[in-house]
Design an enzyme around this catalytic site. Structure first.
Site, PDB file in Angstrom:
ATOM      1  N   GLU A  80     -32.320  45.878  17.392  1.00  0.00           N
ATOM      2  CA  GLU A  80     -31.267  46.759  16.855  1.00  0.00           C
ATOM      3  C   GLU A  80     -29.918  46.313  17.402  1.00  0.00           C
ATOM      4  O   GLU A  80     -29.827  45.702  18.462  1.00  0.00           O
ATOM      5  CB  GLU A  80     -31.566  48.223  17.186  1.00  0.00           C
ATOM      6  CG  GLU A  80     -31.746  48.525  18.674  1.00  0.00           C
ATOM      7  CD  GLU A  80     -30.470  48.545  19.456  1.00  0.00           C
ATOM      8  OE1 GLU A  80     -29.421  48.811  18.841  1.00  0.00           O
ATOM      9  OE2 GLU A  80     -30.498  48.279  20.675  1.00  0.00           O
ATOM     10  N   THR A 131     -34.811  45.510  23.596  1.00  0.00           N
ATOM     11  CA  THR A 131     -34.243  44.186  23.896  1.00  0.00           C
ATOM     12  C   THR A 131     -35.113  43.528  24.972  1.00  0.00           C
ATOM     13  O   THR A 131     -35.265  44.076  26.060  1.00  0.00           O
ATOM     14  CB  THR A 131     -32.797  44.343  24.390  1.00  0.00           C
ATOM     15  OG1 THR A 131     -32.063  45.025  23.367  1.00  0.00           O
ATOM     16  CG2 THR A 131     -32.156  42.993  24.676  1.00  0.00           C
ATOM     17  N   LEU A 145     -27.125  48.603  17.261  1.00  0.00           N
ATOM     18  CA  LEU A 145     -26.249  49.779  17.214  1.00  0.00           C
ATOM     19  C   LEU A 145     -25.356  49.859  18.445  1.00  0.00           C
ATOM     20  O   LEU A 145     -25.699  49.374  19.524  1.00  0.00           O
ATOM     21  CB  LEU A 145     -27.063  51.065  17.052  1.00  0.00           C
ATOM     22  CG  LEU A 145     -28.120  51.427  18.092  1.00  0.00           C
ATOM     23  CD1 LEU A 145     -27.504  52.088  19.304  1.00  0.00           C
ATOM     24  CD2 LEU A 145     -29.148  52.356  17.446  1.00  0.00           C
ATOM     25  N   CYS A 171     -26.030  47.993  28.227  1.00  0.00           N
ATOM     26  CA  CYS A 171     -26.562  46.815  27.519  1.00  0.00           C
ATOM     27  C   CYS A 171     -26.007  45.487  28.022  1.00  0.00           C
ATOM     28  O   CYS A 171     -26.758  44.664  28.551  1.00  0.00           O
ATOM     29  CB  CYS A 171     -26.296  46.957  26.035  1.00  0.00           C
ATOM     30  SG  CYS A 171     -27.061  48.422  25.343  1.00  0.00           S
TER      31      CYS A 171
HETATM   32  C1  UGA Z   1     -23.270  46.779  22.591  1.00  0.00           C
HETATM   33  C2  UGA Z   1     -23.154  45.939  21.302  1.00  0.00           C
HETATM   34  O1  UGA Z   1     -21.827  46.034  20.775  1.00  0.00           O
HETATM   35  C3  UGA Z   1     -24.150  46.419  20.250  1.00  0.00           C
HETATM   36  O2  UGA Z   1     -24.086  45.586  19.112  1.00  0.00           O
HETATM   37  C4  UGA Z   1     -25.562  46.364  20.849  1.00  0.00           C
HETATM   38  O3  UGA Z   1     -26.537  46.842  19.931  1.00  0.00           O
HETATM   39  C5  UGA Z   1     -25.602  47.230  22.098  1.00  0.00           C
HETATM   40  O4  UGA Z   1     -24.629  46.747  23.054  1.00  0.00           O
HETATM   41  C6  UGA Z   1     -26.987  47.145  22.670  1.00  0.00           C
HETATM   42  O5  UGA Z   1     -27.390  46.067  23.099  1.00  0.00           O
HETATM   43  O6  UGA Z   1     -27.732  48.140  22.576  1.00  0.00           O
HETATM   44  P1  UGA Z   1     -22.308  49.174  23.376  1.00  0.00           P
HETATM   45  O7  UGA Z   1     -22.927  48.891  24.706  1.00  0.00           O
HETATM   46  O8  UGA Z   1     -22.471  50.521  22.749  1.00  0.00           O
HETATM   47  O9  UGA Z   1     -22.889  48.128  22.269  1.00  0.00           O
HETATM   48  O10 UGA Z   1     -20.762  48.948  23.571  1.00  0.00           O
HETATM   49  P2  UGA Z   1     -19.606  48.005  23.005  1.00  0.00           P
HETATM   50  O11 UGA Z   1     -18.759  48.782  22.089  1.00  0.00           O
HETATM   51  O12 UGA Z   1     -20.135  46.719  22.522  1.00  0.00           O
HETATM   52  O13 UGA Z   1     -18.786  47.769  24.362  1.00  0.00           O
HETATM   53  C7  UGA Z   1     -19.412  47.114  25.474  1.00  0.00           C
HETATM   54  C8  UGA Z   1     -18.450  47.013  26.639  1.00  0.00           C
HETATM   55  O14 UGA Z   1     -17.444  46.042  26.377  1.00  0.00           O
HETATM   56  C9  UGA Z   1     -17.686  48.305  26.948  1.00  0.00           C
HETATM   57  O15 UGA Z   1     -17.669  48.482  28.350  1.00  0.00           O
HETATM   58  C10 UGA Z   1     -16.288  48.042  26.416  1.00  0.00           C
HETATM   59  O16 UGA Z   1     -15.310  48.791  27.075  1.00  0.00           O
HETATM   60  C11 UGA Z   1     -16.162  46.561  26.730  1.00  0.00           C
HETATM   61  N1  UGA Z   1     -15.121  45.854  25.970  1.00  0.00           N
HETATM   62  C12 UGA Z   1     -15.177  45.777  24.615  1.00  0.00           C
HETATM   63  C13 UGA Z   1     -14.113  45.225  26.654  1.00  0.00           C
HETATM   64  O17 UGA Z   1     -14.059  45.263  27.894  1.00  0.00           O
HETATM   65  N2  UGA Z   1     -13.164  44.530  25.965  1.00  0.00           N
HETATM   66  C14 UGA Z   1     -13.172  44.432  24.640  1.00  0.00           C
HETATM   67  O18 UGA Z   1     -12.276  43.759  24.068  1.00  0.00           O
HETATM   68  C15 UGA Z   1     -14.206  45.081  23.927  1.00  0.00           C
END
Ligand code: UGA
Length: 466
Positions: free
Chosen positions: A151, A122, A153, A263
């Site tokens: 990506e 990124t 993911l 991320c």
């Molecule tokens: C995120 C993106 O979802 C991916 O598409 C992207 O590829 C990735 O970053 C990256 O840039 O590599 P990730 O960091 O694994 O993926 O986690 P997420 O599932 O997106 O959650 C991110 C944060 O948001 C977590 O701390 C989660 O707890 C928080 N979250 C999520 C909330 O606080 N509220 C919500 O309603 C949903």
């Protein structure tokens, strides 16, 4: 096809194993010899559903090998994926591109003529074109090309996300690069996965805009939750009702402690820094506000905890449920849960943390906190229980059992996801960070939380690597 995958962190390891799983011949590259040795033995450096089996299989059948040598990589193939980390610059908001630059410089010395170097990291918009110029200057005769293929993911479902993506985005400067990447991803294209072929700048921006939008949804609902708190409305119901509109959608619309991980926080800061550099002012202010609202959720949680404890953390026992940045992960990088636990500890609380998966990682970065391998042990003698990472197993806890081990049955649910009426029926006082406070029994009055002038401070979140 023959290809290399340079950088075997989260993205690189998963990409390398998945590409080998599709039948490509893959050479993974990393500067860390221990990591390369473990990977060569089929051992993944991270926990990810399906990764161990995929890695073991592809290493065993010779489709996937690893090396520390960039020169070997340059000789091995004419297609290279660059997957190294782009952490937040220490002392700044922008992305630190030194690892990406080092890989391109290292490759430039020995690339085969006509090679295609595809970035997956990124990066700030404009990076691919800058690196293409750099490569052309270093090896003008080689006629090499740079493309970008971000990506998307998610930790926890990285293998499935890679093999069954919702979309593929490639930023290319030639038909040749487009054709090569179509061949790489041919099985997905046959499955009908949308394929966006565009210029490198657009591809770079699709990635950061996607993360910025998801982060914005979270900060938006948290801003609304603050309005609900002040107006005496129910943020959890509001979020569900607003999210029921399919144009809005319920995903990433849960009010609570906010986002963390390797991320979102660093990506929106790097995006803002780049937007500022290129003079796109509206995006800068907007992204800063998303970040600020998110950080404020940690502060609000801490202030509320202090209020619930009668105004001071000193000598009070706090049980913390959750350390990972999200459920389903053992990753604690920029974890909101750990940030709150650390801050409570710094203000004199005796903190004991439970997490189903992330205890080892949490202990490594926050050694001063207490840790417990089961929830009951974490809660023994507690004056306050903080629910900070919404692991599904916390929803099936027996509140009556826990009420017997704590000193005070007092719960702050910063993820608004526990069954507050059920906890209250067993004698608990429950305060959601957002949501109804007065239904179902012994609710806590609204404290003057975020208006307190003597609020304990959280340190600024630090930058993390991808
Ligand atoms: C995120 C993106 O979802 C991916 O598409 C992207 O590829 C990735 O970053 C990256 O840039 O590599 P990730 O960091 O694994 O993926 O986690 P997420 O599932 O997106 O959650 C991110 C944060 O948001 C977590 O701390 C989660 O707890 C928080 N979250 C999520 C909330 O606080 N509220 C919500 O309603 C949903």
């Amino acid at each position: 096809m023959r290809m290399t995958v340079i950088g075997t962190g989260y993205v690189g390891t998963v990409h390398a194993a998945c590409m080998a799983g599709l039948g490509h011949e893959v050479l993974g590259v990393d500067i860390d010899p221990d990591r390369v040795a473990a990977l060569s033995a089929g051992r993944a450096p991270l926990r990810e559903t399906g990764l161990d089996a995929l890695l073991a299989r592809t290493v065993a059948d010779g489709k996937l090998r690893f090396t520390t040598s960039l020169a070997e990589a340059a000789a091995f193939a004419r297609l290279h994926f660059v997957c190294v980390g782009t952490p937040q610059l220490s002392g700044g908001q922008a992305a630190d591109l030194r690892h990406v630059d080092a890989v391109f410089d290292g490759l430039a010395r020995s690339l085969r003529p006509g090679s295609l170097v595809v970035g997956k990291s990124t990066v700030p918009v404009g990076t691919a074109d800058r690196l293409a110029r750099r490569l052309a200057d270093a090896a003008p005769e080689a006629g090499c090309e740079v493309a970008w293929n971000p990506e998307f993911l998610r930790e926890g479902s990285a293998v499935a996300d890679t093999l069954h993506p919702e979309r593929l985005v490639v930023g290319v400067r030639s038909r040749y690069a487009d054709a090569v990447l179509r061949e790489v991803y041919a099985p997905m294209l046959r499955d009908g996965v949308p394929f966006f072929s565009t210029d490198p700048a657009t591809a770079e921006l699709v990635k950061v805009a996607s993360n910025a939008f998801l982060a914005t949804k979270i900060s938006f609902i948290n801003a609304m939750a603050e309005v609900c708190d002040t107006a005496g409305a129910d943020a959890a119901t509001l979020a569900r009702a607003v999210g029921a509109d399919p144009r809005i959608g319920a995903a990433f619309l849960e009010p609570g402690l906010g986002f963390g991980g390797s991320c979102f926080p660093k990506d929106i800061r790097a995006f803002a820094a780049r937007a500022e550099e290129i003079g796109a002012g509206a995006a800068v202010a907007f992204l800063h506000e998303v970040d600020r609202i998110n950080t404020r959720q940690r502060q609000r949680t801490l202030e509320l905890a202090r209020e619930l404890l009668g105004g001071s953390f000193a000598g009070r026992r706090i049980a913390v449920l959750g350390a990972a940045f999200k459920p389903g992960s053992d990753d604690v990088r920029d974890s909101p849960a750990l940030a709150v636990a650390d801050a409570a500890h710094r203000h004199g609380a005796l903190v004991r943390v439970h997490d189903p998966e992330a205890l080892d990682n949490a202990r490594a970065v926050s050694p001063a906190l207490g840790y417990a391998v089961d929830v009951t042990k974490a809660c023994e003698g507690a004056d306050l229980v903080l629910h900070l990472t919404p692991w599904p197993e916390y929803r099936t806890l027996d509140p009556a059992e826990l009420a017997d081990v704590v000193r005070v049955p007092l719960l702050l649910d910063a993820r608004n996801s526990l069954d507050a009426p059920a906890w209250r029926r067993t004698g608990w006082t429950v305060r959601p960070l957002s949501g109804p406070r007065t239904t179902g029994g012994a609710a806590v009055d609204e404290p003057p939380a975020h208006r307190s002038p003597a609020a304990p401070a959280l340190t600024a979140p630090s930058g993390r690597t991808s």
